[in-house]
Design a protein around this motif. Structure first.
Motif, PDB file in Angstrom:
ATOM      1  N   PHE A 264      70.880  16.439  95.827  1.00  0.00           N
ATOM      2  CA  PHE A 264      71.911  16.889  94.891  1.00  0.00           C
ATOM      3  C   PHE A 264      71.997  15.958  93.679  1.00  0.00           C
ATOM      4  CE2 PHE A 264      76.380  17.102  93.472  1.00  0.00           C
ATOM      5  CZ  PHE A 264      76.457  18.446  93.181  1.00  0.00           C
TER       6      PHE A 264
ATOM      7  N   LEU B 136      70.504  16.789  83.652  1.00  0.00           N
ATOM      8  CA  LEU B 136      70.887  16.055  82.443  1.00  0.00           C
ATOM      9  C   LEU B 136      69.663  15.773  81.580  1.00  0.00           C
ATOM     10  CD1 LEU B 136      73.519  13.486  83.785  1.00  0.00           C
ATOM     11  CD2 LEU B 136      73.932  15.469  82.340  1.00  0.00           C
ATOM     12  N   VAL B 137      68.589  15.354  82.223  1.00  0.00           N
ATOM     13  CA  VAL B 137      67.377  15.004  81.474  1.00  0.00           C
ATOM     14  C   VAL B 137      66.771  16.239  80.807  1.00  0.00           C
ATOM     15  CG1 VAL B 137      64.996  14.234  81.776  1.00  0.00           C
ATOM     16  CG2 VAL B 137      66.837  12.956  82.805  1.00  0.00           C
ATOM     17  N   ALA B 138      66.848  17.371  81.491  1.00  0.00           N
ATOM     18  CA  ALA B 138      66.232  18.593  80.967  1.00  0.00           C
ATOM     19  C   ALA B 138      67.188  19.396  80.094  1.00  0.00           C
ATOM     20  CB  ALA B 138      65.754  19.460  82.123  1.00  0.00           C
ATOM     21  N   PHE B 139      68.404  18.896  79.874  1.00  0.00           N
ATOM     22  CA  PHE B 139      69.432  19.625  79.117  1.00  0.00           C
ATOM     23  C   PHE B 139      69.648  21.023  79.700  1.00  0.00           C
ATOM     24  CE2 PHE B 139      67.586  16.639  76.047  1.00  0.00           C
ATOM     25  CZ  PHE B 139      68.718  15.889  75.803  1.00  0.00           C
ATOM     26  N   ALA B 140      69.525  21.123  81.011  1.00  0.00           N
ATOM     27  CA  ALA B 140      69.738  22.401  81.688  1.00  0.00           C
ATOM     28  C   ALA B 140      71.210  22.486  82.111  1.00  0.00           C
ATOM     29  CB  ALA B 140      68.839  22.475  82.917  1.00  0.00           C
ATOM     30  N   PRO B 141      71.695  23.690  82.442  1.00  0.00           N
ATOM     31  CA  PRO B 141      73.065  23.792  82.947  1.00  0.00           C
ATOM     32  C   PRO B 141      73.233  22.910  84.187  1.00  0.00           C
ATOM     33  CG  PRO B 141      72.127  25.956  82.586  1.00  0.00           C
ATOM     34  CD  PRO B 141      71.017  24.986  82.379  1.00  0.00           C
ATOM     35  N   LEU B 142      74.314  22.142  84.224  1.00  0.00           N
ATOM     36  CA  LEU B 142      74.529  21.241  85.367  1.00  0.00           C
ATOM     37  C   LEU B 142      74.600  22.054  86.656  1.00  0.00           C
ATOM     38  CD1 LEU B 142      77.108  18.525  84.262  1.00  0.00           C
ATOM     39  CD2 LEU B 142      74.691  18.254  84.785  1.00  0.00           C
ATOM     40  N   GLY B 143      73.787  21.692  87.618  1.00  0.00           N
ATOM     41  CA  GLY B 143      73.784  22.399  88.895  1.00  0.00           C
ATOM     42  C   GLY B 143      72.520  23.206  89.113  1.00  0.00           C
ATOM     43  N   GLN B 144      71.772  23.479  88.038  1.00  0.00           N
ATOM     44  CA  GLN B 144      70.593  24.349  88.151  1.00  0.00           C
ATOM     45  C   GLN B 144      69.525  23.737  89.069  1.00  0.00           C
ATOM     46  OE1 GLN B 144      69.014  26.070  84.493  1.00  0.00           O
ATOM     47  NE2 GLN B 144      66.950  25.624  85.189  1.00  0.00           N
TER      48      GLN B 144
ATOM     49  N   ALA C 226      69.970  20.955  90.753  1.00  0.00           N
ATOM     50  CA  ALA C 226      70.657  20.414  91.926  1.00  0.00           C
ATOM     51  C   ALA C 226      70.684  21.452  93.053  1.00  0.00           C
ATOM     52  CB  ALA C 226      72.071  19.986  91.561  1.00  0.00           C
ATOM     53  N   LEU C 227      70.963  22.705  92.693  1.00  0.00           N
ATOM     54  CA  LEU C 227      71.017  23.771  93.696  1.00  0.00           C
ATOM     55  C   LEU C 227      69.649  23.945  94.366  1.00  0.00           C
ATOM     56  CD1 LEU C 227      72.609  26.086  94.997  1.00  0.00           C
ATOM     57  CD2 LEU C 227      71.886  27.548  93.126  1.00  0.00           C
TER      58      LEU C 227
ATOM     59  N   VAL D 154      68.835  20.927  96.653  1.00  0.00           N
ATOM     60  CA  VAL D 154      69.650  20.916  97.877  1.00  0.00           C
ATOM     61  C   VAL D 154      69.077  21.913  98.893  1.00  0.00           C
ATOM     62  CG1 VAL D 154      71.889  21.657  98.807  1.00  0.00           C
ATOM     63  CG2 VAL D 154      71.808  20.061  96.912  1.00  0.00           C
TER      64      VAL D 154
ATOM     65  N   VAL E 163      68.916  31.549  87.488  1.00  0.00           N
ATOM     66  CA  VAL E 163      70.132  30.841  87.065  1.00  0.00           C
ATOM     67  C   VAL E 163      70.232  30.833  85.547  1.00  0.00           C
ATOM     68  CG1 VAL E 163      71.210  28.574  86.971  1.00  0.00           C
ATOM     69  CG2 VAL E 163      70.335  29.423  89.130  1.00  0.00           C
ATOM     70  N   THR E 164      69.100  30.626  84.868  1.00  0.00           N
ATOM     71  CA  THR E 164      69.116  30.567  83.405  1.00  0.00           C
ATOM     72  C   THR E 164      69.558  31.894  82.805  1.00  0.00           C
ATOM     73  OG1 THR E 164      67.289  29.021  83.512  1.00  0.00           O
ATOM     74  CG2 THR E 164      67.734  30.002  81.380  1.00  0.00           C
TER      75      THR E 164
ATOM     76  N   ALA F 287      77.128  22.870  93.512  1.00  0.00           N
ATOM     77  CA  ALA F 287      76.177  23.205  92.450  1.00  0.00           C
ATOM     78  C   ALA F 287      76.538  24.539  91.800  1.00  0.00           C
ATOM     79  CB  ALA F 287      74.759  23.258  93.022  1.00  0.00           C
TER      80      ALA F 287
ATOM     81  N   LEU G 169      79.540  24.083  89.602  1.00  0.00           N
ATOM     82  CA  LEU G 169      79.165  23.450  88.331  1.00  0.00           C
ATOM     83  C   LEU G 169      78.538  24.476  87.384  1.00  0.00           C
ATOM     84  CD1 LEU G 169      77.679  19.985  89.386  1.00  0.00           C
ATOM     85  CD2 LEU G 169      79.595  20.375  87.843  1.00  0.00           C
ATOM     86  N   LEU G 170      77.661  25.314  87.944  1.00  0.00           N
ATOM     87  CA  LEU G 170      77.026  26.347  87.114  1.00  0.00           C
ATOM     88  C   LEU G 170      78.076  27.310  86.558  1.00  0.00           C
ATOM     89  CD1 LEU G 170      73.864  27.114  89.268  1.00  0.00           C
ATOM     90  CD2 LEU G 170      73.877  26.241  86.940  1.00  0.00           C
TER      91      LEU G 170
ATOM     92  N   ASN H  75      79.977  25.690  83.880  1.00  0.00           N
ATOM     93  CA  ASN H  75      79.119  25.573  82.712  1.00  0.00           C
ATOM     94  C   ASN H  75      79.023  26.899  81.944  1.00  0.00           C
ATOM     95  OD1 ASN H  75      77.055  23.691  81.435  1.00  0.00           O
ATOM     96  ND2 ASN H  75      75.941  25.593  81.662  1.00  0.00           N
ATOM     97  N   TYR H  76      78.943  28.013  82.682  1.00  0.00           N
ATOM     98  CA  TYR H  76      78.756  29.306  82.021  1.00  0.00           C
ATOM     99  C   TYR H  76      80.048  29.884  81.459  1.00  0.00           C
ATOM    100  CZ  TYR H  76      73.888  29.918  83.199  1.00  0.00           C
ATOM    101  OH  TYR H  76      72.526  29.780  83.250  1.00  0.00           O
TER     102      TYR H  76
ATOM    103  N   ARG I 275      77.808  17.071  78.199  1.00  0.00           N
ATOM    104  CA  ARG I 275      76.483  17.367  77.638  1.00  0.00           C
ATOM    105  C   ARG I 275      76.243  16.582  76.352  1.00  0.00           C
ATOM    106  NH1 ARG I 275      73.660  21.837  79.523  1.00  0.00           N
ATOM    107  NH2 ARG I 275      72.582  22.053  77.559  1.00  0.00           N
TER     108      ARG I 275
ATOM    109  N   VAL J  50      70.166  10.530  77.023  1.00  0.00           N
ATOM    110  CA  VAL J  50      68.855  10.991  77.482  1.00  0.00           C
ATOM    111  C   VAL J  50      67.835  11.110  76.353  1.00  0.00           C
ATOM    112  CG1 VAL J  50      67.685  12.963  78.544  1.00  0.00           C
ATOM    113  CG2 VAL J  50      69.852  12.191  79.449  1.00  0.00           C
TER     114      VAL J  50
ATOM    115  N   TYR K 236      63.116  10.897  75.337  1.00  0.00           N
ATOM    116  CA  TYR K 236      62.160  11.766  74.648  1.00  0.00           C
ATOM    117  C   TYR K 236      61.383  10.983  73.589  1.00  0.00           C
ATOM    118  CZ  TYR K 236      64.077  15.900  76.901  1.00  0.00           C
ATOM    119  OH  TYR K 236      64.445  16.829  77.831  1.00  0.00           O
TER     120      TYR K 236
ATOM    121  N   PRO L 295      63.056  20.153  75.504  1.00  0.00           N
ATOM    122  CA  PRO L 295      63.379  20.086  76.940  1.00  0.00           C
ATOM    123  C   PRO L 295      62.306  20.783  77.768  1.00  0.00           C
ATOM    124  CG  PRO L 295      65.310  20.693  75.683  1.00  0.00           C
ATOM    125  CD  PRO L 295      64.157  20.735  74.733  1.00  0.00           C
ATOM    126  N   PRO L 296      62.078  20.309  78.991  1.00  0.00           N
ATOM    127  CA  PRO L 296      60.933  20.795  79.774  1.00  0.00           C
ATOM    128  C   PRO L 296      61.068  22.193  80.350  1.00  0.00           C
ATOM    129  CG  PRO L 296      62.138  19.121  80.980  1.00  0.00           C
ATOM    130  CD  PRO L 296      62.775  19.212  79.656  1.00  0.00           C
TER     131      PRO L 296
END
Lengths: 166, 298
Positions: free
Chosen positions: A61, A69-77, A79-80, A83, A122-123, B25, B28-29, B32-33, B42, B49, B53, B130-131
């Protein structure tokens, strides 16, 4: 009965490994900037397969949140996904360990594809959506590094424990 | 006390823990949405972060530096000549444009339409992408310290690139026009047909939405921003129409355009501070829907 077990990776070492994995994850590949090696997922897979810890879910998790955070993705993406991986891997761990890292590849590809599917769903908030072609290439490229990671990290000293049965 | 207790385990992980972390999780999603509670996190994460890069760009920068350092004299002379030629062509175009702008201003005065103000721009450098291949975003090296704000239009030399969606102190995140979550009001430069251009997740394809089959639109038409919605100024190039298809039984056309801007290769961007927008906001600060943008800018 004698069997070998590995020391769990110490937390400072694990943090350094995660940091390195994050750097690898965000580094674009020359000529294919949209394809990235998901070294973070590989690291979590390795820990769960070869150096399991009692708090693997917490580990998955927190690592997933860091990856978000590093990927600037929605928090939890991420992580889910991690897990779920950490929960299901113990069921197949023993049978998978019997195989060589090269023979483990199909399963590793399957797990990484599952993570990509989850990310896509999720995205887009849509279960009907499929990962892009870049994502498929990213999975195939990432899986190639699985034997390398296993071989390198397995070179860390092991301990042998002896259990005396009554 | 048992002697074989150890901190690693071989058995399956507890279901209770998996449910708890999975629920966390998903929560959180959801947050976030459906809310903007995590936006400050963020923004802070962006500043923490983004330097990572920079590290990943070191190989590319080294290659660029070596290319620049070891370029032959002939190559430099050739590049110089090309730039001179290009400059000459651009100067000729500017001189024509001056006449057009003057005429445009006069016509606007005759029509009693608000005058066009010159927009202020800021050049920002791309430091990374971002990746996640499912989202089309960029990280720029300018942030709130340079007065960037959420919703700010981003351009390159060819056309519209996207808009700023998150701003840290020194860095900002840009959503590209090709992202699935992006939409921009556009207009056909030739026929004036208005539409919404939606990203498809493909860098080379953007879809135009809800264009009736009776509308005049053909392959090769230039699509520009329409200025509706007050987010993007009017008249900036978005792309060219690449395909127009009539779907059986549908009252709408399926139109795709190819972006003019180099979404994958561009290294420098222009951040647009549009003068007319700030003037409108200062005149009508209480207008509904603009307050969040005012807050973001402050």
């Amino acid at each position: 009965m004698v069997f070998s077990e590995r020391k769990p990776v110490p937390m400072p070492i694990y943090l350094i490994l995660v940091l390195v994995a994050c750097v690898v994850y965000v580094t674009p590949i020359p000529g294919a900037p949209n394809i990235r090696i998901d070294a973070v997922a590989l690291l979590v897979l390795y820990i769960n397969f070869y150096r399991p810890v009692a708090w693997s879910l917490t580990l998955g998790f927190c690592t997933g949140l860091l990856q978000d955070l590093v990927a600037f993705a929605p928090l939890g993406q991420h992580a889910l996904g991690l897990v779920l991986i950490c929960f299901f891997i113990p069921w197949i761990r023993d049978s998978l360990r019997m195989l060589s890292p090269a023979k483990q590849l199909p399963l590793i590809i399957g797990i990484l594809m599952f993570l990509k599917f989850l990310s896509s769903w999720v995205t887009a908030l849509n279960l009907g959506i499929l990962p892009s072609l870049d994502a498929v290439w990213a999975v195939l490229l990432t899986s190639i590094f699985w034997p390398v990671i296993v071989t390198r990290l397995e070179s860390v000293p092991k301990i042998r424990r002896t259990l005396i049965q009554p | 006390m048992p002697t074989d207790r150890h901190i690693f385990r071989e058995g399956p992980a507890p279901l209770r823990g998996a449910v708890l972390f999975g629920f966390l999780a998903v929560c959180l999603l959801g947050v976030n949405y459906f809310t903007d509670w995590l936006d400050p996190v963020r923004s802070k994460a962006l500043d923490l972060v983004a330097p990572l890069y920079h590290v990943t760009n070191i190989p590319a920068r080294l290659r660029e530096w070596s290319d620049n350092s070891f370029t032959s004299r002939d190559d430099i002379l050739l590049e110089n000549q090309t730039l001179r030629d290009q400059n000459l062509i651009l100067q000729a175009r500017v001189s024509t444009m001056t006449t057009v702008v003057a005429e445009n201003t006069r016509l606007r005065q005759l029509l009693n339409v608000a005058e066009l103000l010159e927009a202020r721009v800021l050049i920002a450098e791309l430091i990374g992408t971002p990746p996640d291949s499912e989202t089309h975003r960029l990280i720029l090296d300018k942030g709130q310290d340079q007065e960037l704000y959420v919703g700010q239009p981003v351009l390159d030399a060819q056309g519209l690139v996207g808009q700023v969606v998150s701003v840290g102190d020194e860095y900002s995140e840009v959503l590209l026009i090709s992202d699935r979550d992006h939409a921009v009001p556009v207009q056909n430069l030739r026929s004036g047909v208005r539409s919404i251009a939606e990203g498809t997740g493909d860098f080379n394809r953007i879809r135009l939405r809800d264009i009736p089959v009776t509308m005049d639109i053909v392959v090769g038409d230039n699509i520009v921003t329409s200025g509706l919605g007050e987010r993007f100024p009017k008249g900036y190039p978005v792309g060219k129409v690449t395909s127009v298809r009539v779907l059986e039984g549908s009252p709408f056309l399926e139109v795709e355009i190819r972006p003019d801007s180099n979404l994958q290769t561009t290294g420098h961007m222009l951040l647009l501070f549009s003068g007319w927008e700030s003037r409108v906001l200062s005149q009508w600060p209480a207008v509904e829907g603009t307050s969040s943008r005012i807050d973001a800018r402050q």
